[in-house]
Design an enzyme around this catalytic site. Structure first.
Site, PDB file in Angstrom:
ATOM      1  CG  HIS A   1      -3.851  -1.616  -1.550  1.00 27.65           C
ATOM      2  ND1 HIS A   1      -4.969  -2.382  -1.859  1.00 27.65           N
ATOM      3  CD2 HIS A   1      -4.227  -0.816  -0.515  1.00 27.65           C
ATOM      4  CE1 HIS A   1      -5.966  -2.053  -1.038  1.00 27.65           C
ATOM      5  NE2 HIS A   1      -5.537  -1.103  -0.211  1.00 27.65           N
TER       6      HIS A   1
ATOM      7  CG  MET B   1     -11.647  -2.910   5.334  1.00 27.74           C
ATOM      8  SD  MET B   1     -10.177  -2.479   4.366  1.00 27.74           S
ATOM      9  CE  MET B   1      -9.154  -1.665   5.595  1.00 27.74           C
TER      10      MET B   1
ATOM     11  CG  ASP C   1      -5.146   2.372   1.020  1.00 27.35           C
ATOM     12  OD1 ASP C   1      -6.098   1.578   0.938  1.00 27.35           O
ATOM     13  OD2 ASP C   1      -3.996   2.032   1.370  1.00 27.35           O
TER      14      ASP C   1
ATOM     15  CG  MET D   1     -11.324   3.202   2.497  1.00 24.25           C
ATOM     16  SD  MET D   1      -9.722   3.156   3.322  1.00 24.25           S
ATOM     17  CE  MET D   1      -8.669   3.205   1.888  1.00 24.25           C
TER      18      MET D   1
ATOM     19  CG  MET E   1      -8.394   7.019   2.952  1.00 28.60           C
ATOM     20  SD  MET E   1      -7.390   7.089   4.448  1.00 28.60           S
ATOM     21  CE  MET E   1      -6.624   5.467   4.397  1.00 28.60           C
TER      22      MET E   1
ATOM     23  CB  SER F   1      -0.903   0.018   1.231  1.00 33.94           C
ATOM     24  OG  SER F   1      -1.456   1.316   1.359  1.00 33.94           O
TER      25      SER F   1
ATOM     26  CG  ASP G   1      -6.289  -2.935   3.141  1.00 34.52           C
ATOM     27  OD1 ASP G   1      -5.179  -2.692   3.648  1.00 34.52           O
ATOM     28  OD2 ASP G   1      -6.950  -2.102   2.480  1.00 34.52           O
TER      29      ASP G   1
ATOM     30  CG  HIS H   1      -9.316   0.139  -0.285  1.00 37.53           C
ATOM     31  ND1 HIS H   1      -8.692  -0.094   0.922  1.00 37.53           N
ATOM     32  CD2 HIS H   1     -10.653   0.121  -0.017  1.00 37.53           C
ATOM     33  CE1 HIS H   1      -9.600  -0.259   1.871  1.00 37.53           C
ATOM     34  NE2 HIS H   1     -10.799  -0.115   1.332  1.00 37.53           N
TER      35      HIS H   1
HETATM   36  C1  DX5 Z   1      -6.319   1.363   5.724  1.00 42.38           C
HETATM   37  C2  DX5 Z   1      -5.888   1.091   4.302  1.00 42.38           C
HETATM   38  C3  DX5 Z   1      -4.792   0.128   4.201  1.00 42.38           C
HETATM   39  C4  DX5 Z   1      -3.514   0.604   4.837  1.00 42.38           C
HETATM   40  C5  DX5 Z   1      -2.800  -0.601   5.350  1.00 42.38           C
HETATM   41  O1  DX5 Z   1      -7.468   2.122   5.729  1.00 42.38           O
HETATM   42  O2  DX5 Z   1      -6.973   0.570   3.545  1.00 42.38           O
HETATM   43  O3  DX5 Z   1      -4.557  -0.254   2.860  1.00 42.38           O
HETATM   44  O4  DX5 Z   1      -2.671   1.305   3.968  1.00 42.38           O
HETATM   45  O5  DX5 Z   1      -1.718  -0.172   6.082  1.00 42.38           O
HETATM   46  P1  DX5 Z   1      -0.959  -1.112   7.094  1.00 42.38           P
HETATM   47  O6  DX5 Z   1      -0.429  -2.263   6.330  1.00 42.38           O
HETATM   48  O7  DX5 Z   1       0.100  -0.196   7.643  1.00 42.38           O
HETATM   49  O8  DX5 Z   1      -1.966  -1.530   8.131  1.00 42.38           O
HETATM   50 ZN    ZN Z   2      -6.500  -0.314   1.523  1.00 43.81          ZN
END
Ligand code: DX5
Ligand code: ZN
Length: 216
Positions: free
Chosen positions: A33, A137, A35, A68, A37, A8, A175, A66
């Site tokens: 990956h 998750m 993320d 969010m 948000m 990620s 994840d 991904h």
């Molecule tokens: C959290 C994200 C993850 C995050 C994982 O909301 O969706 O993808 O980057 O990070 P680690 O591996 O540090 O938990």
């Molecule tokens: Zn993620």
């Protein structure tokens, strides 16, 4: 199938995204990956389209995006234009999930669905055949570097059984909080894809850490 590793970029050095993208290109990582948000669905804002576009220009591996965000349907076309290979939306953010998944596929992407830690996997029994990737998750979404939630193992086993029972081909992705301490048990429980942010990017040698995860 050998499990896939999807580091990620949330834990990458944002001032050196080209360097970190090239590190992933030259590593055993399978996917990037990404993320996204929005500060509404989750209590944090990561980055948006311009940053994804910059990453996409350097990435030589599939982009596993991904989302969010609330009401993700608004941006499905945009993420297709930005080269997402897999687009994952949250169960908790979609009122018309079947429509959202079909839209993602009609735009040429694989359709992913993420479940928050509190969302039971049995809710997917009437939709699993439409899902290319289910993302469990294993932390509450919004931040990297959190501790893995142990109940995830039971969820992996349950969703694996549902996939088998329904004759689906859905991949299972985990994840949050993935490390070399839980990677083996997750894979044995049925996980196909492991996302790892902090464990990879905060390590002394991310390339070696990816290779280690891949070999577990
Ligand atoms: C959290 C994200 C993850 C995050 C994982 O909301 O969706 O993808 O980057 O990070 P680690 O591996 O540090 O938990
Ligand atoms: Zn993620």
């Amino acid at each position: 199938m050998k499990k896939l590793i999807a580091p990620s970029l949330l834990a990458a050095d944002f001032a050196n995204l080209q360097r970190d993208s090239e590190m992933l290109n030259n590593s055993e990582a399978d996917w990037f990956h990404i993320d996204i948000m929005d500060g509404v669905f989750v209590p944090n804002i990561s980055f948006g389209m311009p940053v994804l576009k910059a990453i996409s220009e350097h990435a030589k591996k599939p982009l596993d995006v991904h989302l969010m965000i609330v009401d993700p349907d608004r941006y499905i076309d945009t993420f297709a234009e930005l080269n997402a290979a897999i687009l994952t939306v949250h169960y908790e953010a979609c009122s018309h999930l079947h429509r959202s998944l079909q839209k993602i596929k009609s735009c040429g992407m694989k359709a992913g669905l993420a479940l928050n830690p509190h969302t039971p996997v049995h809710l997917l029994e009437d939709i699993i055949q439409d899902i290319d990737l289910v993302c469990l998750m294993s932390v509450n979404p919004g931040f990297g570097g959190q501790s893995f939630i142990e109940n995830t193992y039971a969820k992996v086993k349950a969703i694996k059984q549902l996939i088998i029972d329904k004759g689906a081909t859905t991949l299972i992705e985990i994840d949050g909080g993935v490390t070399d301490q839980n990677a083996k048990a997750l894979t044995e429980a049925g996980a196909d894809v492991l996302v790892a942010g902090s464990f990879v990017f905060k390590s002394d040698n991310p390339t070696e850490t990816i290779a280690r995860l891949k070999a577990i």
